[in-house]
Scaffold this motif. Structure first.
Motif, PDB file in Angstrom:
ATOM      1  N   GLY A   6      54.674  48.175  30.531  1.00 44.84           N
ATOM      2  CA  GLY A   6      53.664  49.176  30.203  1.00 44.84           C
ATOM      3  C   GLY A   6      52.457  48.583  29.508  1.00 44.84           C
ATOM      4  N   SER A   7      52.669  47.531  28.717  1.00 45.42           N
ATOM      5  CA  SER A   7      51.539  46.915  28.008  1.00 45.42           C
ATOM      6  C   SER A   7      50.540  46.310  28.989  1.00 45.42           C
ATOM      7  CB  SER A   7      52.034  45.855  27.025  1.00 45.42           C
ATOM      8  OG  SER A   7      52.687  44.793  27.697  1.00 45.42           O
ATOM      9  N   VAL A   8      51.037  45.704  30.058  1.00 47.43           N
ATOM     10  CA  VAL A   8      50.157  45.114  31.067  1.00 47.43           C
ATOM     11  C   VAL A   8      49.421  46.222  31.818  1.00 47.43           C
ATOM     12  CG1 VAL A   8      50.074  43.727  33.182  1.00 47.43           C
ATOM     13  CG2 VAL A   8      51.569  43.042  31.300  1.00 47.43           C
ATOM     14  N   VAL A  61      33.483  42.534  38.954  1.00 45.86           N
ATOM     15  CA  VAL A  61      34.390  41.446  38.576  1.00 45.86           C
ATOM     16  C   VAL A  61      35.525  41.979  37.710  1.00 45.86           C
ATOM     17  CG1 VAL A  61      34.562  39.306  37.230  1.00 45.86           C
ATOM     18  CG2 VAL A  61      32.656  39.638  38.819  1.00 45.86           C
ATOM     19  N   ILE A  62      35.207  42.865  36.778  1.00 48.24           N
ATOM     20  CA  ILE A  62      36.229  43.449  35.903  1.00 48.24           C
ATOM     21  C   ILE A  62      37.253  44.228  36.728  1.00 48.24           C
ATOM     22  CG2 ILE A  62      36.625  45.182  34.092  1.00 48.24           C
ATOM     23  CD1 ILE A  62      33.892  44.262  32.908  1.00 48.24           C
ATOM     24  N   LEU A  63      36.801  44.946  37.738  1.00 51.09           N
ATOM     25  CA  LEU A  63      37.735  45.687  38.607  1.00 51.09           C
ATOM     26  C   LEU A  63      38.673  44.735  39.338  1.00 51.09           C
ATOM     27  CD1 LEU A  63      35.432  48.456  40.125  1.00 51.09           C
ATOM     28  CD2 LEU A  63      37.108  48.692  38.284  1.00 51.09           C
ATOM     29  N   VAL A  64      38.146  43.608  39.810  1.00 54.06           N
ATOM     30  CA  VAL A  64      38.980  42.614  40.497  1.00 54.06           C
ATOM     31  C   VAL A  64      40.001  42.019  39.531  1.00 54.06           C
ATOM     32  CG1 VAL A  64      38.936  40.361  41.651  1.00 54.06           C
ATOM     33  CG2 VAL A  64      37.234  42.101  42.247  1.00 54.06           C
ATOM     34  N   VAL A  65      39.560  41.720  38.314  1.00 58.73           N
ATOM     35  CA  VAL A  65      40.468  41.162  37.305  1.00 58.73           C
ATOM     36  C   VAL A  65      41.554  42.180  36.939  1.00 58.73           C
ATOM     37  CG1 VAL A  65      40.611  40.384  34.891  1.00 58.73           C
ATOM     38  CG2 VAL A  65      38.833  39.492  36.394  1.00 58.73           C
ATOM     39  N   ALA A  66      41.184  43.432  36.808  1.00 56.72           N
ATOM     40  CA  ALA A  66      42.162  44.480  36.484  1.00 56.72           C
ATOM     41  C   ALA A  66      43.210  44.580  37.583  1.00 56.72           C
ATOM     42  CB  ALA A  66      41.462  45.823  36.290  1.00 56.72           C
ATOM     43  N   ARG A  67      42.780  44.512  38.824  1.00 62.88           N
ATOM     44  CA  ARG A  67      43.723  44.545  39.951  1.00 62.88           C
ATOM     45  C   ARG A  67      44.657  43.336  39.887  1.00 62.88           C
ATOM     46  NH1 ARG A  67      46.668  47.620  42.909  1.00 62.88           N
ATOM     47  NH2 ARG A  67      47.120  46.702  44.914  1.00 62.88           N
ATOM     48  N   GLY A  68      44.089  42.201  39.543  1.00 56.14           N
ATOM     49  CA  GLY A  68      44.906  40.992  39.396  1.00 56.14           C
ATOM     50  C   GLY A  68      45.953  41.132  38.306  1.00 56.14           C
ATOM     51  N   LEU A  69      45.591  41.779  37.201  1.00 55.49           N
ATOM     52  CA  LEU A  69      46.569  42.010  36.131  1.00 55.49           C
ATOM     53  C   LEU A  69      47.733  42.851  36.641  1.00 55.49           C
ATOM     54  CD1 LEU A  69      44.366  42.757  32.987  1.00 55.49           C
ATOM     55  CD2 LEU A  69      45.829  40.774  33.368  1.00 55.49           C
ATOM     56  N   SER A  74      48.175  35.247  36.972  1.00 56.86           N
ATOM     57  CA  SER A  74      47.970  34.461  35.753  1.00 56.86           C
ATOM     58  C   SER A  74      46.499  34.134  35.547  1.00 56.86           C
ATOM     59  CB  SER A  74      48.782  33.173  35.816  1.00 56.86           C
ATOM     60  OG  SER A  74      50.152  33.466  35.793  1.00 56.86           O
ATOM     61  N   VAL A  75      45.744  34.017  36.637  1.00 54.52           N
ATOM     62  CA  VAL A  75      44.308  33.753  36.531  1.00 54.52           C
ATOM     63  C   VAL A  75      43.619  34.941  35.850  1.00 54.52           C
ATOM     64  CG1 VAL A  75      42.181  33.392  37.843  1.00 54.52           C
ATOM     65  CG2 VAL A  75      44.275  32.204  38.513  1.00 54.52           C
ATOM     66  N   SER A  76      43.979  36.148  36.262  1.00 60.12           N
ATOM     67  CA  SER A  76      43.395  37.345  35.637  1.00 60.12           C
ATOM     68  C   SER A  76      43.775  37.415  34.170  1.00 60.12           C
ATOM     69  CB  SER A  76      43.876  38.609  36.353  1.00 60.12           C
ATOM     70  OG  SER A  76      43.352  38.663  37.650  1.00 60.12           O
ATOM     71  N   ARG A  77      45.018  37.113  33.865  1.00 62.41           N
ATOM     72  CA  ARG A  77      45.467  37.111  32.471  1.00 62.41           C
ATOM     73  C   ARG A  77      44.680  36.074  31.669  1.00 62.41           C
ATOM     74  NH1 ARG A  77      51.477  35.315  30.551  1.00 62.41           N
ATOM     75  NH2 ARG A  77      51.590  36.452  28.614  1.00 62.41           N
ATOM     76  N   GLY A  78      44.452  34.919  32.252  1.00 64.49           N
ATOM     77  CA  GLY A  78      43.680  33.873  31.585  1.00 64.49           C
ATOM     78  C   GLY A  78      42.240  34.283  31.346  1.00 64.49           C
TER      79      GLY A  78
END
Length: 132
Positions: A6-8, A61-69, A74-78
C-alpha cells in the motif's frame, strides 16, 4: 507473487496527482500567459511560455515514473529517491532564507515519501520485480 504494498501504491497515486496537476497548471499558464502581470514584455511572455512547456513535460515524465512505481520499476524508485533528496536540500535552503514553515514541510514530505518507498514490504516488492 505478492501484491504491491500500500505504501508504494500511495506514493504512486501522489505522483499521478502531481503529474496531472503539473500538466493542468502548464496548460492553464500557456493559455493565460497574455493576461499575467508583466506579460506585455516579450521576454516575460517567453519566460512564461517556457515555464508552461517545462511544466507540461515534467508532468508527463512524472506520470511515466508513477506508472513505473506501480509496476515495480527500480529506475522509477531511484528517480523518486533522487528528487526527494533534492527536495530535502531545497527545504534546508528555504530555512536559510527564513521560510521555516515551507522548509520544514519540504523536508518532512521528502522523508515521508522515502519512508514509504523503503519499507520492508516495498523493498521486497522492488527486489522481486528486479529479478523477474
Amino acid at each position: 507473487m505478492a501484491p504491491r504494498p500500500g505504501s508504494v501504491t500511495f506514493v504512486a497515486v501522489l505522483a499521478y496527482v502531481n503529474g496531472v496537476l503539473s500538466i493542468i497548471g502548464g496548460v492553464v499558464m500557456l493559455f493565460t500567459r497574455d493576461s499575467m502581470a508583466g506579460a506585455s514584455n516579450a521576454g516575460t511572455a517567453a519566460g512564461i511560455t517556457t515555464s508552461a512547456i517545462i511544466s507540461i513535460i515534467l508532468g508527463i515524465v512524472i506520470l511515466v515514473v508513477a506508472r513505473g512505481l506501480l509496476n515495480g520499476s527500480s529506475v522509477s524508485r531511484g528517480l523518486v529517491t533522487v528528487v526527494m533528496i533534492i527536495n530535502i536540500f531545497n527545504g534546508v535552503l528555504l530555512m536559510f532564507t527564513l521560510q521555516f514553515v515551507s522548509g520544514i514541510i519540504d523536508i518532512l514530505w521528502a522523508f515521508l515519501m522515502l519512508a514509504l518507498l523503503f519499507t520492508r514490504r516495498a523493498n521486497a516488492f522492488f527486489a522481486r520485480r528486479q529479478t523477474s
